[in-house]
Write an enzyme that holds these catalytic residues in place. Structure first.
Site, mmCIF file in Angstrom:
data_model
loop_
_atom_site.group_PDB
_atom_site.id
_atom_site.type_symbol
_atom_site.label_atom_id
_atom_site.label_comp_id
_atom_site.label_asym_id
_atom_site.label_seq_id
_atom_site.Cartn_x
_atom_site.Cartn_y
_atom_site.Cartn_z
ATOM 1 N N LYS A 57 0.833 -1.214 0.000
ATOM 2 C CA LYS A 57 0.000 0.000 0.000
ATOM 3 C C LYS A 57 0.862 1.256 0.000
ATOM 4 N N GLY A 121 9.779 -22.242 15.707
ATOM 5 C CA GLY A 121 9.115 -23.152 16.634
ATOM 6 C C GLY A 121 8.763 -24.460 15.952
ATOM 7 N N GLY A 189 -4.823 -11.836 -10.267
ATOM 8 C CA GLY A 189 -5.585 -11.852 -9.023
ATOM 9 C C GLY A 189 -5.281 -10.592 -8.243
ATOM 10 N N VAL A 190 -5.423 -10.683 -6.924
ATOM 11 C CA VAL A 190 -5.302 -9.488 -6.085
ATOM 12 C C VAL A 190 -3.885 -8.902 -6.171
ATOM 13 N N GLU A 210 -3.564 -14.338 -17.238
ATOM 14 C CA GLU A 210 -4.473 -14.979 -16.281
ATOM 15 C C GLU A 210 -5.024 -16.268 -16.888
ATOM 16 N N VAL A 278 0.419 -16.417 -8.241
ATOM 17 C CA VAL A 278 -0.651 -17.355 -8.607
ATOM 18 C C VAL A 278 -1.311 -17.934 -7.360
ATOM 19 N N GLY A 279 -1.257 -17.209 -6.267
ATOM 20 C CA GLY A 279 -1.870 -17.656 -5.017
ATOM 21 C C GLY A 279 -0.815 -17.960 -3.963
ATOM 22 N N ARG A 280 -1.281 -18.248 -2.755
ATOM 23 C CA ARG A 280 -0.382 -18.542 -1.641
ATOM 24 C C ARG A 280 -0.806 -19.870 -1.007
ATOM 25 N N HIS A 452 -23.512 15.322 3.385
ATOM 26 C CA HIS A 452 -23.397 15.809 2.010
ATOM 27 C C HIS A 452 -22.350 16.910 1.954
HETATM 28 P P1 FAD Z 1 1.672 -14.159 8.328
HETATM 29 O O1 FAD Z 1 1.466 -12.709 8.240
HETATM 30 O O2 FAD Z 1 2.160 -14.882 7.122
HETATM 31 O O3 FAD Z 1 2.672 -14.393 9.542
HETATM 32 C C1 FAD Z 1 3.164 -15.647 9.876
HETATM 33 C C2 FAD Z 1 4.426 -15.480 10.713
HETATM 34 O O4 FAD Z 1 4.794 -16.747 11.242
HETATM 35 C C3 FAD Z 1 5.632 -15.001 9.910
HETATM 36 O O5 FAD Z 1 6.313 -13.987 10.618
HETATM 37 C C4 FAD Z 1 6.509 -16.235 9.794
HETATM 38 O O6 FAD Z 1 7.890 -15.947 9.706
HETATM 39 C C5 FAD Z 1 6.197 -16.922 11.123
HETATM 40 N N1 FAD Z 1 6.472 -18.364 11.147
HETATM 41 C C6 FAD Z 1 6.112 -19.296 10.245
HETATM 42 N N2 FAD Z 1 6.510 -20.536 10.660
HETATM 43 C C7 FAD Z 1 7.127 -20.349 11.859
HETATM 44 C C8 FAD Z 1 7.732 -21.218 12.789
HETATM 45 N N3 FAD Z 1 7.769 -22.530 12.599
HETATM 46 N N4 FAD Z 1 8.272 -20.684 13.895
HETATM 47 C C9 FAD Z 1 8.237 -19.343 14.125
HETATM 48 N N5 FAD Z 1 7.667 -18.482 13.286
HETATM 49 C C10 FAD Z 1 7.106 -18.972 12.171
HETATM 50 N N6 FAD Z 1 -4.261 -8.892 3.380
HETATM 51 C C11 FAD Z 1 -5.159 -7.919 3.652
HETATM 52 O O7 FAD Z 1 -6.082 -8.136 4.451
HETATM 53 N N7 FAD Z 1 -5.063 -6.679 3.077
HETATM 54 C C12 FAD Z 1 -4.085 -6.386 2.191
HETATM 55 O O8 FAD Z 1 -4.028 -5.271 1.683
HETATM 56 C C13 FAD Z 1 -3.134 -7.390 1.874
HETATM 57 N N8 FAD Z 1 -2.129 -7.132 1.007
HETATM 58 C C14 FAD Z 1 -1.203 -8.109 0.755
HETATM 59 C C15 FAD Z 1 -0.195 -7.823 -0.155
HETATM 60 C C16 FAD Z 1 0.757 -8.780 -0.455
HETATM 61 C C17 FAD Z 1 1.849 -8.463 -1.437
HETATM 62 C C18 FAD Z 1 0.703 -10.051 0.194
HETATM 63 C C19 FAD Z 1 1.743 -11.090 -0.086
HETATM 64 C C20 FAD Z 1 -0.299 -10.340 1.104
HETATM 65 C C21 FAD Z 1 -1.272 -9.374 1.373
HETATM 66 N N9 FAD Z 1 -2.331 -9.625 2.253
HETATM 67 C C22 FAD Z 1 -3.257 -8.652 2.515
HETATM 68 C C23 FAD Z 1 -2.480 -10.929 2.934
HETATM 69 C C24 FAD Z 1 -1.962 -10.828 4.379
HETATM 70 O O9 FAD Z 1 -0.617 -10.448 4.355
HETATM 71 C C25 FAD Z 1 -2.131 -12.169 5.079
HETATM 72 O O10 FAD Z 1 -3.475 -12.581 5.004
HETATM 73 C C26 FAD Z 1 -1.735 -12.054 6.537
HETATM 74 O O11 FAD Z 1 -0.394 -11.644 6.675
HETATM 75 C C27 FAD Z 1 -1.925 -13.391 7.252
HETATM 76 O O12 FAD Z 1 -1.555 -13.258 8.587
HETATM 77 P P2 FAD Z 1 -1.034 -14.487 9.444
HETATM 78 O O13 FAD Z 1 -0.790 -13.949 10.811
HETATM 79 O O14 FAD Z 1 -1.944 -15.635 9.291
HETATM 80 O O15 FAD Z 1 0.350 -14.938 8.773
HETATM 81 P P1 NAD Z 2 -5.134 -14.847 -6.155
HETATM 82 O O1 NAD Z 2 -5.746 -16.148 -5.866
HETATM 83 O O2 NAD Z 2 -5.838 -13.607 -5.808
HETATM 84 O O3 NAD Z 2 -4.806 -14.752 -7.713
HETATM 85 C C1 NAD Z 2 -4.026 -15.704 -8.375
HETATM 86 C C2 NAD Z 2 -4.459 -15.737 -9.830
HETATM 87 O O4 NAD Z 2 -3.506 -16.490 -10.543
HETATM 88 C C3 NAD Z 2 -5.813 -16.433 -10.016
HETATM 89 O O5 NAD Z 2 -6.666 -15.578 -10.732
HETATM 90 C C4 NAD Z 2 -5.460 -17.695 -10.779
HETATM 91 O O6 NAD Z 2 -6.464 -18.089 -11.700
HETATM 92 C C5 NAD Z 2 -4.188 -17.277 -11.517
HETATM 93 N N1 NAD Z 2 -3.312 -18.387 -11.885
HETATM 94 C C6 NAD Z 2 -3.001 -19.487 -11.168
HETATM 95 N N2 NAD Z 2 -2.118 -20.258 -11.852
HETATM 96 C C7 NAD Z 2 -1.864 -19.622 -13.036
HETATM 97 C C8 NAD Z 2 -1.024 -19.889 -14.164
HETATM 98 N N3 NAD Z 2 -0.275 -20.985 -14.232
HETATM 99 N N4 NAD Z 2 -1.021 -19.009 -15.198
HETATM 100 C C9 NAD Z 2 -1.784 -17.882 -15.141
HETATM 101 N N5 NAD Z 2 -2.583 -17.578 -14.099
HETATM 102 C C10 NAD Z 2 -2.626 -18.421 -13.057
HETATM 103 O O7 NAD Z 2 -3.682 -14.914 -5.486
HETATM 104 P P2 NAD Z 2 -2.561 -13.785 -5.315
HETATM 105 O O8 NAD Z 2 -2.843 -12.607 -6.160
HETATM 106 O O9 NAD Z 2 -1.267 -14.494 -5.439
HETATM 107 O O10 NAD Z 2 -2.753 -13.374 -3.811
HETATM 108 C C11 NAD Z 2 -2.711 -14.363 -2.790
HETATM 109 C C12 NAD Z 2 -3.596 -13.986 -1.661
HETATM 110 O O11 NAD Z 2 -3.004 -12.953 -0.886
HETATM 111 C C13 NAD Z 2 -4.937 -13.407 -2.082
HETATM 112 O O12 NAD Z 2 -5.862 -14.413 -2.412
HETATM 113 C C14 NAD Z 2 -5.337 -12.688 -0.847
HETATM 114 O O13 NAD Z 2 -5.893 -13.614 0.043
HETATM 115 C C15 NAD Z 2 -4.026 -12.173 -0.309
HETATM 116 N N6 NAD Z 2 -3.870 -10.753 -0.696
HETATM 117 C C16 NAD Z 2 -4.827 -9.870 -0.320
HETATM 118 C C17 NAD Z 2 -4.718 -8.551 -0.695
HETATM 119 C C18 NAD Z 2 -5.790 -7.586 -0.295
HETATM 120 O O14 NAD Z 2 -6.552 -7.911 0.592
HETATM 121 N N7 NAD Z 2 -5.872 -6.413 -0.907
HETATM 122 C C19 NAD Z 2 -3.646 -8.120 -1.456
HETATM 123 C C20 NAD Z 2 -2.701 -9.040 -1.836
HETATM 124 C C21 NAD Z 2 -2.817 -10.362 -1.429
#
Ligand code: FAD
Ligand code: NAD
Length: 473
Positions: A57, A121, A189-190, A210, A278-280, A452
């Site tokens: 952001k 951990g 995707g996102v 996509e 392509v997702g997490r 407004h």
């Molecule tokens: P995480 O934030 O992944 O934290 C997990 C923590 O656990 C990490 O610090 C990791 O190092 C630690 N860990 C893992 N295994 C171990 C272990 N064995 N021992 C000790 N520590 C460990 N979500 C939104 O809602 N809004 C957004 O705008 C948004 N933007 C995003 C943009 C990007 C580029 C990405 C990649 C993600 C975004 N997300 C967004 C998704 C959001 O980041 C995740 O949903 C959120 O961080 C999940 O929180 P969590 O606490 O489950 O895990």
């Molecule tokens: P996503 O699931 O949003 O999008 C992944 C896209 O990749 C999908 O549309 C899928 O069809 C496509 N795809 C998969 N395999 C492919 C291939 N081989 N070739 C072409 N396209 C392919 O996943 P993301 O964008 O990686 O984000 C992961 C997650 O992180 C999100 O689902 C969301 O939960 C979180 N996130 C949230 C925010 C937010 O809240 N603003 C921002 C970033 C990330």
């Protein structure tokens, strides 16, 4: 052996929030986290603060300001000759934002007396956790309750192996040292849309490939259609039904091969950088779940019930590592609920009322059901929508793109879903979430006074429109 009432593994928005709430409730709490920042220093906040929500952001805001210099401000009579962007300064600002906020959590831990345990951990039997510290030392800790909040990591695909230079994941794409001339993105995707927007606004030619034939499949169809048109107008070249089969670095460029699945044709694309998003996937590597009897599902996520209880007594799991949307606020809410359950309180998480926001410009935000979902479920519903272009404030701000759409139950009028495409959608959606949390009706929103001139009047008018009585459209 040192023991705690609660030991949390992971300090992302799930884990750190759970830990603070546990401590507030008088529980002796430790939080184990293995994150190291680029300088090798432990950093709290997990994916969200270090390489996710916050840095993305920060860059979206910087790139939006730059883009506005050329595209929005001239209409206000403000012009800047030959605007330039200093990428080094932009990245340094982003890093400062991250540092301030991760440091802020360290402060909150101190204030709340949460012990920060730096290392990885791994579960053992009977509520014990082995921690391998960053200093190479290992210790065993005991806990009455465990909360697993280890989050998620990007999915890697064999078709496009990362080299962390030209072919990167979202983390790499937050740190390009210069604006790539040609940027490829796998997955519209996102993350693809947000990071594609960042670099596109700064001058990259962005192509998003996509695999699915539909754009933003989970989003309301009308909103997705309007958003696709606008994002394409902004210069994002979004190719649907484009399945990447191979991507490799060749010389200074990346050659990307993909199939146009509708036409059954092979295509090739050359870019300077390629982002794979392509997702997490849920991250449980090294956790040794089996030792404690914690089960996972077919997608590798920790199995939990509706109160985040795992298959093992006294062990909870929250956030990205369990089912449900991978969103920071969903992780945090689960963390609070679990802390309260452990403290003997009753707690409830309304998983049906979690808002989504995609931070493109304009933003896309929604909560609840789409029309398509309601139709598929056979639920009779009414729809009201209202365009931004009929709002006075939107004209003043130069933000006339988009709409608010409200869906109510045909019988009871209860709000079932709200979908917004437009400026400040991320803020406007909060009103819908609150109304839905109170089981509100579209009539409740229609009879609520809105200031407004504001963009929130679109929510008011869309609610009036459910009953065919919008005033300004
Ligand atoms: P995480 O934030 O992944 O934290 C997990 C923590 O656990 C990490 O610090 C990791 O190092 C630690 N860990 C893992 N295994 C171990 C272990 N064995 N021992 C000790 N520590 C460990 N979500 C939104 O809602 N809004 C957004 O705008 C948004 N933007 C995003 C943009 C990007 C580029 C990405 C990649 C993600 C975004 N997300 C967004 C998704 C959001 O980041 C995740 O949903 C959120 O961080 C999940 O929180 P969590 O606490 O489950 O895990
Ligand atoms: P996503 O699931 O949003 O999008 C992944 C896209 O990749 C999908 O549309 C899928 O069809 C496509 N795809 C998969 N395999 C492919 C291939 N081989 N070739 C072409 N396209 C392919 O996943 P993301 O964008 O990686 O984000 C992961 C997650 O992180 C999100 O689902 C969301 O939960 C979180 N996130 C949230 C925010 C937010 O809240 N603003 C921002 C970033 C990330």
């Amino acid at each position: 052996m040192k023991t705690y009432d609660v030991l949390v593994i992971g300090a992302g928005p799930g884990g750190y929030v759970a830990a603070i709430r546990c401590a507030q409730l008088g529980l002796r709490t430790g939080c184990v986290d293995q994150w190291l920042d680029p300088a090798g220093k432990p950093s709290l906040g997990g994916t969200c603060l270090n390489v996710g929500c916050i840095p993305s952001k920060a860059l979206l805001d910087s790139s939006h300001h730059f883009h506005n210099l050329a595209h929005l401000l001239p209409a206000h009579g403000i012009s800047v000759k030959d605007p330039k962007i200093d990428i080094g300064a932009m990245l340094a600002r982003k890093d400062r934002v991250v540092k301030t906020l991760t440091g802020g959590i360290a402060g909150l831990f101190k204030k709340n007396k949460v012990e920060w345990i730096q290392g990885s951990g791994s579960l053992q039997s009977h509520g014990k956790v082995a921690v391998s510290g960053h200093d190479g030392k290992t210790e065993t800790l005991g806990a009455g309750h465990l909360i697993i909040a280890t989050g998620s990591v990007p999915i890697e695909i064999p078709a496009a192996p990362l080299d962390r230079d030209a072919i990167v994941d979202s983390e790499g794409a937050l740190a390009f040292r210069e604006v790539p001339k040609r940027l490829g993105v796998i997955g519209a995707g996102v993350i693809g849309l947000e990071l594609g927007s960042v670099w596109g606004r700064l001058g990259s030619e962005v192509v998003l490939l996509e695999a699915l034939p539909e754009f933003l499949a989970p989003v309301d169809r009308q909103i997705a259609k309007e958003a696709l048109e606008i994002l394409q107008k902004q210069g994002l070249d979004i190719r649907l039904g484009a399945l990447v089969t191979n991507a490799r670095k060749s010389g200074n460029a990346v050659q990307v091969h993909y199939m146009d699945t509708a036409a059954d044709e092979k295509h090739e694309l050359e870019v300077d950088k390629l982002i794979v998003c392509v997702g997490r996937r849920a991250y449980t590597d090294g956790l040794n779940l089996a030792a404690a009897g914690v089960k996972t599902d077919e997608r590798g996520r920790i199995e939990v019930d509706d109160r985040c209880r795992t298959s093992a007594e006294g062990i909870f799991a929250i956030g990205d590592v369990v089912k449900g949307p991978m969103l920071a606020h969903k992780a945090s809410e689960e963390g609070i609920a679990v802390a309260e359950l452990i403290a003997g309180q009753s707690a409830h998480i309304d998983h049906g009322n979690v808002p989504w926001v995609i931070y493109t410009h304009p933003e896309i935000a929604w909560v609840g059901k789409t029309e398509a979902e309601l139709t598929a479920d056979g639920i009779p519903h009414c729809v009201g929508s209202f365009p931004y272009r009929a709002l006075g404030r939107a004209h003043g701000a130069g933000e006339t793109t988009g709409l608010v759409k409200i869906i109510g139950d045909q019988k009871t009028d209860r709000i079932l879903g709200v979908h917004i495409f437009g400026a400040s959608a991320s803020e406007l959606i909060a009103e819908a979430v609150t109304a839905m949390a109170f089981h509100g009706s579209t009539e409740d929103l229609a009879r609520t006074v809105h200031a407004h001139p504001t963009l929130s009047e679109a929510v008011h008018e869309a609610a009036l429109a459910v009953d065919g009585r919008a005033i300004h459209f």
